[in-house]
Design a protein around this motif. Structure first.
Motif, PDB file in Angstrom:
ATOM      1  N   VAL A   7      -3.070  -9.492   0.235  1.00  0.00           N
ATOM      2  CA  VAL A   7      -3.069 -10.960   0.349  1.00  0.00           C
ATOM      3  C   VAL A   7      -2.430 -11.582  -0.894  1.00  0.00           C
ATOM      4  N   ILE A   8      -2.785 -11.099  -2.072  1.00  0.00           N
ATOM      5  CA  ILE A   8      -2.212 -11.631  -3.313  1.00  0.00           C
ATOM      6  C   ILE A   8      -0.706 -11.408  -3.350  1.00  0.00           C
ATOM      7  N   LEU A   9      -0.253 -10.212  -2.961  1.00  0.00           N
ATOM      8  CA  LEU A   9       1.177  -9.912  -2.955  1.00  0.00           C
ATOM      9  C   LEU A   9       1.929 -10.783  -1.952  1.00  0.00           C
ATOM     10  N   LEU A  10       1.336 -10.999  -0.797  1.00  0.00           N
ATOM     11  CA  LEU A  10       1.991 -11.813   0.242  1.00  0.00           C
ATOM     12  C   LEU A  10       2.137 -13.270  -0.179  1.00  0.00           C
ATOM     13  N   CYS A  11       1.142 -13.790  -0.889  1.00  0.00           N
ATOM     14  CA  CYS A  11       1.089 -15.232  -1.126  1.00  0.00           C
ATOM     15  C   CYS A  11       1.610 -15.672  -2.484  1.00  0.00           C
ATOM     16  N   SER A  12       1.842 -14.740  -3.385  1.00  0.00           N
ATOM     17  CA  SER A  12       2.377 -15.128  -4.685  1.00  0.00           C
ATOM     18  C   SER A  12       3.868 -15.428  -4.572  1.00  0.00           C
ATOM     19  N   ASN A  13       4.304 -16.420  -5.329  1.00  0.00           N
ATOM     20  CA  ASN A  13       5.723 -16.776  -5.338  1.00  0.00           C
ATOM     21  C   ASN A  13       6.555 -15.743  -6.089  1.00  0.00           C
ATOM     22  N   PHE A  14       5.893 -14.920  -6.908  1.00  0.00           N
ATOM     23  CA  PHE A  14       6.618 -14.002  -7.781  1.00  0.00           C
ATOM     24  C   PHE A  14       6.357 -12.541  -7.436  1.00  0.00           C
ATOM     25  N   THR A  15       6.283 -12.241  -6.133  1.00  0.00           N
ATOM     26  CA  THR A  15       6.130 -10.854  -5.702  1.00  0.00           C
ATOM     27  C   THR A  15       7.505 -10.247  -5.477  1.00  0.00           C
ATOM     28  N   TRP A  16       7.793  -9.198  -6.252  1.00  0.00           N
ATOM     29  CA  TRP A  16       9.046  -8.478  -6.132  1.00  0.00           C
ATOM     30  C   TRP A  16       8.769  -7.064  -5.653  1.00  0.00           C
ATOM     31  N   VAL A  17       9.808  -6.361  -5.313  1.00  0.00           N
ATOM     32  CA  VAL A  17       9.662  -4.988  -4.821  1.00  0.00           C
ATOM     33  C   VAL A  17       8.865  -4.149  -5.815  1.00  0.00           C
ATOM     34  N   MET A  18       9.136  -4.323  -7.103  1.00  0.00           N
ATOM     35  CA  MET A  18       8.464  -3.529  -8.132  1.00  0.00           C
ATOM     36  C   MET A  18       6.954  -3.732  -8.104  1.00  0.00           C
ATOM     37  N   ASN A  19       6.509  -4.944  -7.716  1.00  0.00           N
ATOM     38  CA  ASN A  19       5.080  -5.230  -7.678  1.00  0.00           C
ATOM     39  C   ASN A  19       4.356  -4.458  -6.575  1.00  0.00           C
ATOM     40  N   LEU A  20       5.097  -3.962  -5.589  1.00  0.00           N
ATOM     41  CA  LEU A  20       4.475  -3.236  -4.479  1.00  0.00           C
ATOM     42  C   LEU A  20       3.958  -1.864  -4.895  1.00  0.00           C
ATOM     43  N   VAL A  21       4.109  -1.517  -6.168  1.00  0.00           N
ATOM     44  CA  VAL A  21       3.462  -0.310  -6.667  1.00  0.00           C
ATOM     45  C   VAL A  21       1.940  -0.472  -6.571  1.00  0.00           C
ATOM     46  N   TRP A  22       1.478  -1.710  -6.402  1.00  0.00           N
ATOM     47  CA  TRP A  22       0.056  -1.961  -6.172  1.00  0.00           C
ATOM     48  C   TRP A  22      -0.429  -1.327  -4.869  1.00  0.00           C
ATOM     49  N   LEU A  23       0.480  -0.926  -4.007  1.00  0.00           N
ATOM     50  CA  LEU A  23       0.093  -0.315  -2.725  1.00  0.00           C
ATOM     51  C   LEU A  23      -0.249   1.170  -2.870  1.00  0.00           C
ATOM     52  N   VAL A  24      -0.156   1.713  -4.068  1.00  0.00           N
ATOM     53  CA  VAL A  24      -0.449   3.140  -4.292  1.00  0.00           C
ATOM     54  C   VAL A  24      -1.841   3.540  -3.797  1.00  0.00           C
ATOM     55  N   PRO A  25      -2.895   2.695  -3.914  1.00  0.00           N
ATOM     56  CA  PRO A  25      -4.209   3.092  -3.374  1.00  0.00           C
ATOM     57  C   PRO A  25      -4.189   3.415  -1.879  1.00  0.00           C
ATOM     58  N   ILE A  26      -3.169   2.944  -1.159  1.00  0.00           N
ATOM     59  CA  ILE A  26      -3.077   3.258   0.274  1.00  0.00           C
ATOM     60  C   ILE A  26      -2.893   4.759   0.473  1.00  0.00           C
ATOM     61  N   ILE A  27      -2.267   5.434  -0.471  1.00  0.00           N
ATOM     62  CA  ILE A  27      -2.111   6.892  -0.375  1.00  0.00           C
ATOM     63  C   ILE A  27      -3.486   7.543  -0.252  1.00  0.00           C
ATOM     64  N   ILE A  28      -4.437   7.071  -1.056  1.00  0.00           N
ATOM     65  CA  ILE A  28      -5.797   7.609  -1.028  1.00  0.00           C
ATOM     66  C   ILE A  28      -6.470   7.269   0.294  1.00  0.00           C
ATOM     67  N   LEU A  29      -6.272   6.036   0.756  1.00  0.00           N
ATOM     68  CA  LEU A  29      -6.861   5.608   2.027  1.00  0.00           C
ATOM     69  C   LEU A  29      -6.374   6.485   3.175  1.00  0.00           C
ATOM     70  N   LEU A  30      -5.078   6.751   3.217  1.00  0.00           N
ATOM     71  CA  LEU A  30      -4.515   7.555   4.299  1.00  0.00           C
ATOM     72  C   LEU A  30      -5.063   8.982   4.268  1.00  0.00           C
ATOM     73  N   ILE A  31      -5.292   9.517   3.082  1.00  0.00           N
ATOM     74  CA  ILE A  31      -5.871  10.863   2.961  1.00  0.00           C
ATOM     75  C   ILE A  31      -7.326  10.863   3.425  1.00  0.00           C
ATOM     76  N   VAL A  32      -8.101   9.902   2.953  1.00  0.00           N
ATOM     77  CA  VAL A  32      -9.523   9.837   3.280  1.00  0.00           C
ATOM     78  C   VAL A  32      -9.741   9.653   4.784  1.00  0.00           C
ATOM     79  N   GLN A  33      -8.895   8.857   5.421  1.00  0.00           N
ATOM     80  CA  GLN A  33      -9.076   8.525   6.835  1.00  0.00           C
ATOM     81  C   GLN A  33      -8.364   9.478   7.781  1.00  0.00           C
ATOM     82  N   PHE A  34      -7.688  10.476   7.244  1.00  0.00           N
ATOM     83  CA  PHE A  34      -6.895  11.366   8.103  1.00  0.00           C
ATOM     84  C   PHE A  34      -7.775  12.092   9.120  1.00  0.00           C
ATOM     85  N   ASP A  35      -8.925  12.615   8.690  1.00  0.00           N
ATOM     86  CA  ASP A  35      -9.815  13.328   9.618  1.00  0.00           C
ATOM     87  C   ASP A  35     -10.339  12.404  10.704  1.00  0.00           C
ATOM     88  N   ASP A  36     -10.489  11.123  10.384  1.00  0.00           N
ATOM     89  CA  ASP A  36     -11.026  10.163  11.345  1.00  0.00           C
ATOM     90  C   ASP A  36     -10.077   9.929  12.513  1.00  0.00           C
TER      91      ASP A  36
END
Length: 439
Positions: A347-376
């Motif tokens: 939400v913060i990345l979507l709504c900030s006026n100063f979100t650049w491609v480099m800021n999407l490194v904040w999505l790294v926790p999704i790697i953990i989410l995808l691993i944790v939820q894989f068995d599900d």
């Protein structure tokens, strides 16, 4: 089965080694050949601060050695509070080439540490294969590569956010707030995380955050001067909220030499401390905020609506969606905490006026989410997982502005791919919260 497992693991290890060699070679090449347009703004601000000049003014007409190599407006490209310039003044004691190399290694290590501590916090028994897959994905994640090429500060920000998330998980809420306050030095829109702390029922984290801000303000006034901080709040912040490092044509330096400076070769080049650098090694569609649409409308329709106002309205809308989705849900479970923080960051990345491609490194926790939820999702595929995975893969795709320029469909897709990825990830989070029963 054992042979098959060993074969797959061998392939994964080879991919990891290739990815590690590729990214370290890229860091070395970038450190030597690229100007790193974002880091040069931080580094130059530190030098200007030590010289006693105005860090928010382009110093090219006063001293060529205090120019960042890119700025063409009367104002500088430095967007942050004076205390941030003081932090980066430490790098100014090194030559630019050495400082750049040091910063790149630090940035790389910050992100690796963030991934490791998040995995240890949210995966109970980490398998070797999971470590290998997670690091391989990270090393090929395009926003991470773009962050390294530009020399952005999102590596340290991701680390601070990760530490704060773990502290709130361990109920060290006040300290978590202090850590987030430090992160605000490097990205001011971290302040948008405060309403989410209330949603998470972490008032002590809010107290810690506000206490940290007060402490930082006092430290800034003490070491950088009260006048400079007042200037930032009342003179620079309104301009920055509308234009960022850019501006209108009448705000440019009226210099024919400067206007022709970047046309010296087929590559845009610049000189810092007597060494020539390419202003960029890779070219990409840089904007990743939902406000991209409104900024285009603003420009074409001459609406002149402050983007800060649009940003606030968008953020309020997205926040209330999250509020209604999570208000009766159990936010204490580990899996729900991962989803909650990913939802908040998107939400913060979507709504900030100063979100650049480099800021999407904040999505790294999704790697953990995808691993944790894989068995599900192995036995019964889930919509939320498909949306989040697809959104993450779209963000991770390599981007080259020059290759797709003028190519029908492809050019339009790459212009919106980062916004599309964030919307898909947010939609996946919405599906997750809708399937979780209320308490």
């Amino acid at each position: 089965m054992r042979r098959k497992t060993n074969f797959i693991r061998t392939i994964l290890v080879i991919l990891l080694m290739i990815s590690f060699f590729r990214i370290t070679s890229f860091i070395d090449f970038t450190s030597n050949a690229s100007l790193q347009m974002d880091f040069t703004a931080y580094y130059t601000a530190g030098k200007v601060l030590l010289s006693g000049a105005d860090i928010y003014e382009n110093q090219i007409e006063n001293s060529w050695l205090l120019w960042d190599g890119v700025a063409v407006f009367n104002h500088s490209r430095f967007l942050y509070p004076p205390l941030t310039a003081l932090v980066f003044s430490l790098f100014s004691y090194f030559g630019y080439s050495a400082a750049k190399y040091f910063w790149n290694v630090l940035n790389f290590v910050f992100v690796l540490i963030a991934l490791i501590i998040m995995m240890r916090a949210f995966i109970k028994k980490i398998k070797v294969d999971e470590f290998i897959i997670a690091f391989t994905v990270l090393l090929n994640f395009f926003p991470f590569i773009a962050m390294l090429e530009r020399g952005q500060v999102d590596g340290i920000n991701l680390l601070l956010i990760s530490v704060a998330i773990i502290l709130t998980k361990n109920r060290d809420n006040f300290i978590a707030g202090l850590v987030l306050a430090c992160a605000t030095l490097f990205k001011l829109y971290i302040i948008l995380i405060i309403p989410f702390l209330f949603l998470l029922k972490k008032p002590k984290a809010v107290y810690g955050y506000l206490s940290g801000l007060v402490a930082l303000i006092l430290v800034s006034a003490m070491f950088t001067g009260i006048d400079r901080n007042i200037q930032y709040v009342f003179d620079e912040a309104p301009r920055l909220s509308q234009f960022g490092e850019s501006g209108k044509d009448e705000m440019k330096i009226p210099s024919e030499a400067l206007s022709k400076y970047f046309q010296l070769s087929k590559f845009s080049v610049s000189i810092v401390e007597g060494k020539m650098y390419r202003t960029e090694i890779i070219s990409f569609n840089s904007k990743a905020s939902f406000l991209r649409i409104f900024s285009v409308l603003n420009e074409k329709l001459h609406l002149d609506i402050p983007l800060a106002v649009v940003s606030f309205i968008l953020y309020s809308g997205f926040f209330f969606i999250v509020f209604f989705l999570t208000r009766r849900k159990d936010l204490s479970s580990e899996i729900n905490q991962i989803f909650f923080w990913i939802t908040a960051l998107v939400v913060i990345l979507l709504c900030s006026n100063f979100t650049w491609v480099m800021n999407l490194v904040w999505l790294v926790p999704i790697i953990i989410l995808l691993i944790v939820q894989f068995d599900d999702i192995r036995n019964s595929p889930k919509y939320y997982y498909f949306l989040i995975l697809t959104g993450f893969l779209i963000a991770a795709m390599p981007d080259n502005l020059l290759l797709v320029k003028g190519v029908p469909i492809a050019e339009d897709f790459f212009k919106i791919k980062y916004v599309l990825s964030l919307i898909m990830i947010f939609s996946g989070c919405v599906f997750w919260w809708k399937r979780i029963p209320a308490q």
